[in-house]
Design a protein around this motif. Structure first.
Motif, mmCIF file in Angstrom:
data_model
loop_
_atom_site.group_PDB
_atom_site.id
_atom_site.type_symbol
_atom_site.label_atom_id
_atom_site.label_comp_id
_atom_site.label_asym_id
_atom_site.label_seq_id
_atom_site.Cartn_x
_atom_site.Cartn_y
_atom_site.Cartn_z
ATOM 1 N N SER A 1 0.844 -1.180 0.000
ATOM 2 C CA SER A 1 0.000 0.000 0.000
ATOM 3 C C SER A 1 0.884 1.235 0.000
ATOM 4 N N ALA A 2 0.270 2.373 -0.203
ATOM 5 C CA ALA A 2 1.034 3.616 -0.278
ATOM 6 C C ALA A 2 1.661 3.959 1.071
ATOM 7 N N LEU A 3 1.010 3.484 2.142
ATOM 8 C CA LEU A 3 1.503 3.816 3.467
ATOM 9 C C LEU A 3 2.626 2.872 3.876
ATOM 10 N N PRO A 4 3.568 3.367 4.683
ATOM 11 C CA PRO A 4 4.601 2.468 5.200
ATOM 12 C C PRO A 4 3.961 1.416 6.095
ATOM 13 N N PRO A 5 4.569 0.221 6.200
ATOM 14 C CA PRO A 5 3.934 -0.896 6.900
ATOM 15 C C PRO A 5 3.508 -0.578 8.323
ATOM 16 N N GLU A 6 4.296 0.243 9.045
ATOM 17 C CA GLU A 6 3.959 0.468 10.456
ATOM 18 C C GLU A 6 2.719 1.347 10.620
ATOM 19 N N ARG A 7 2.282 1.978 9.554
ATOM 20 C CA ARG A 7 1.094 2.806 9.660
ATOM 21 C C ARG A 7 -0.173 2.044 9.248
ATOM 22 N N THR A 8 -0.024 0.799 8.886
ATOM 23 C CA THR A 8 -1.196 0.036 8.470
ATOM 24 C C THR A 8 -1.460 -1.092 9.462
ATOM 25 N N ARG A 9 -2.702 -1.503 9.524
ATOM 26 C CA ARG A 9 -3.087 -2.622 10.370
ATOM 27 C C ARG A 9 -4.042 -3.508 9.599
ATOM 28 N N ARG A 10 -3.989 -4.759 9.948
ATOM 29 C CA ARG A 10 -5.013 -5.649 9.397
ATOM 30 C C ARG A 10 -6.074 -5.822 10.475
ATOM 31 N N PRO A 11 -7.326 -5.623 10.102
ATOM 32 C CA PRO A 11 -8.378 -5.842 11.095
ATOM 33 C C PRO A 11 -8.330 -7.297 11.560
ATOM 34 N N ARG A 12 -8.729 -7.521 12.791
ATOM 35 C CA ARG A 12 -8.768 -8.884 13.329
ATOM 36 C C ARG A 12 -9.591 -9.766 12.387
ATOM 37 N N ILE A 13 -9.056 -10.955 12.140
ATOM 38 C CA ILE A 13 -9.763 -11.843 11.218
ATOM 39 C C ILE A 13 -11.078 -12.273 11.882
ATOM 40 N N ALA A 14 -12.160 -12.167 11.114
ATOM 41 C CA ALA A 14 -13.467 -12.447 11.698
ATOM 42 C C ALA A 14 -14.355 -13.125 10.672
ATOM 43 N N GLY A 15 -15.527 -13.513 11.131
ATOM 44 C CA GLY A 15 -16.510 -14.079 10.219
ATOM 45 C C GLY A 15 -16.021 -15.347 9.562
ATOM 46 N N ILE A 16 -16.354 -15.487 8.284
ATOM 47 C CA ILE A 16 -16.038 -16.722 7.566
ATOM 48 C C ILE A 16 -14.532 -16.909 7.428
ATOM 49 N N GLY A 17 -13.775 -15.830 7.572
ATOM 50 C CA GLY A 17 -12.319 -15.938 7.535
ATOM 51 C C GLY A 17 -11.785 -16.875 8.602
ATOM 52 N N ARG A 18 -12.488 -16.930 9.732
ATOM 53 C CA ARG A 18 -12.054 -17.815 10.814
ATOM 54 C C ARG A 18 -12.205 -19.275 10.409
ATOM 55 N N VAL A 19 -13.233 -19.549 9.607
ATOM 56 C CA VAL A 19 -13.411 -20.918 9.114
ATOM 57 C C VAL A 19 -12.226 -21.286 8.220
ATOM 58 N N LEU A 20 -11.817 -20.325 7.388
ATOM 59 C CA LEU A 20 -10.670 -20.529 6.498
ATOM 60 C C LEU A 20 -9.418 -20.862 7.315
ATOM 61 N N VAL A 21 -9.207 -20.105 8.379
ATOM 62 C CA VAL A 21 -8.037 -20.325 9.230
ATOM 63 C C VAL A 21 -8.082 -21.724 9.839
ATOM 64 N N VAL A 22 -9.279 -22.143 10.285
ATOM 65 C CA VAL A 22 -9.403 -23.465 10.904
ATOM 66 C C VAL A 22 -9.095 -24.563 9.886
ATOM 67 N N ILE A 23 -9.606 -24.402 8.649
ATOM 68 C CA ILE A 23 -9.329 -25.413 7.628
ATOM 69 C C ILE A 23 -7.822 -25.452 7.339
ATOM 70 N N TYR A 24 -7.213 -24.280 7.269
ATOM 71 C CA TYR A 24 -5.763 -24.218 7.090
ATOM 72 C C TYR A 24 -5.042 -24.950 8.211
ATOM 73 N N ALA A 25 -5.487 -24.704 9.446
ATOM 74 C CA ALA A 25 -4.839 -25.328 10.598
ATOM 75 C C ALA A 25 -4.981 -26.846 10.550
ATOM 76 N N ILE A 26 -6.168 -27.328 10.141
ATOM 77 C CA ILE A 26 -6.377 -28.783 10.065
ATOM 78 C C ILE A 26 -5.466 -29.378 8.991
ATOM 79 N N LEU A 27 -5.370 -28.689 7.852
ATOM 80 C CA LEU A 27 -4.511 -29.173 6.771
ATOM 81 C C LEU A 27 -3.046 -29.159 7.211
ATOM 82 N N ALA A 28 -2.655 -28.111 7.920
ATOM 83 C CA ALA A 28 -1.277 -28.030 8.423
ATOM 84 C C ALA A 28 -0.993 -29.194 9.366
ATOM 85 N N LEU A 29 -1.975 -29.473 10.242
ATOM 86 C CA LEU A 29 -1.847 -30.582 11.177
ATOM 87 C C LEU A 29 -1.709 -31.905 10.423
ATOM 88 N N GLY A 30 -2.590 -32.119 9.440
ATOM 89 C CA GLY A 30 -2.569 -33.357 8.663
ATOM 90 C C GLY A 30 -1.266 -33.523 7.902
#
Lengths: 162, 122
Positions: free
Chosen positions: A7-36
């Motif tokens: 992005s145009a802003l330097p990295p320290e001036r940007t934030r990613r909003p906390r992952i929420a909603g269906i994104g959490r399902v994505l993270v869980v599937i990733y975690a299960i695949l990582a585990l497997g």
């Protein structure tokens, strides 16, 4: 792809909003695949490494990449966002290249790995997941601090967790 | 492992997965039914674990790699427990979907465990 994360802003001036909603399902599937992938890779290396050092090393690498991708999806900050892009792209590339090679040159990949035959041993999850991951990343770019909702900004500044 | 018991276990896990997925996608937060269904899946895994521990002594020897089997077994035991834990903390509809995802993963893992025990190296 990396340009999207810069992005145009330097990295320290940007934030990613906390992952929420269906994104959490994505993270869980990733975690299960990582585990497997990790579990399988550990077994392969401990018991049959000499049968197929290349295929099993690749399995181990993919397991590590899945772990890093899982962390990168959850972790906040612009650098992690880039790490997420790199690892998820690597997975996409891996499943396509290894998947294709396992079809055209089966003698190279006659030992099961996460990516053989486009991840058929994992119900094609390794093929679908990077696509969903990329869609998620593309639609949830890091935003400037000033554009975040007030509570998110407060949380990221104090480091408070709910 | 016992083939018919594994089949029942896979069927229960799929049913629980479908239930949690539907309930989750209709927007409900985790409730007694979805948490209960996941708990039943976990309970059957504990029974399966006991069966696997006793089976070799009863003459039911695994055909496949026992280390691989137990890597699946331990991962499987952790998964629904972690999903339930998550669902109790994060009270959103997506936690219900996550319960479903965990149940589906268990169905696949039990299928693989069954293959390792009964089919691999056969």
């Amino acid at each position: 792809m990396s340009t999207q994360s810069e992005s145009a802003l330097p990295p320290e001036r940007t934030r990613r909003p906390r992952i929420a909603g269906i994104g959490r399902v994505l993270v869980v599937i990733y975690a299960i695949l990582a585990l497997g992938a990790t579990g399988r890779s550990v077994v392969q290396i401990l018991h049959q490494f000499n049968d197929a050092p290349v295929a099993y090393s690749l399995s181990a690498v993919s397991a590590v990449v899945y772990i890093v991708a899982t962390i990168a999806l959850v972790a906040r900050g612009a650098i992690w966002y880039r790490v997420a892009w790199v690892t998820i792209s690597f997975e996409m590339l891996g499943v396509l290249v290894v998947g294709t090679l396992s079809v055209t040159q089966p003698e190279l990949f006659n030992h099961a790995s996460v990516w053989s035959y486009y991840g058929v041993g994992y119900v094609f999850v390794p093929l679908v997941l990077p696509v969903l991951g990329m869609i998620w990343l593309a639609t949830h770019k890091p935003v400037a601090l000033s554009q975040l909702p007030a509570d998110e900004t407060a949380q990221s500044e104090t480091g408070a967790t709910k | 492992m016992i083939d018919w018991f594994s089949s029942i276990q896979i069927a229960v896990a799929i049913l629980a997965g479908v239930l949690c997925l539907i309930v989750g996608l209709t927007g409900r937060t985790p409730n007694d039914y979805t948490l209960g269904a996941t708990a039943v899946v976990e309970l059957l895994l504990v029974v399966q674990f006991v069966v696997a521990l006793i089976a070799p002594a009863a003459g039911n020897q695994p055909r496949g790699d026992l280390l691989e089997f137990y890597v699946y077994m331990v991962s499987a035991l952790l998964l629904p427990a972690a999903a339930v834990f998550w669902a109790l903390i994060d009270r959103t509809r997506w936690s219900t979907v996550i319960l479903g995802v965990a149940c589906f993963a268990i169905a696949v893992m039990v299928f693989r465990m069954n293959e390792i025990w009964l089919v691999q190296n056969a």
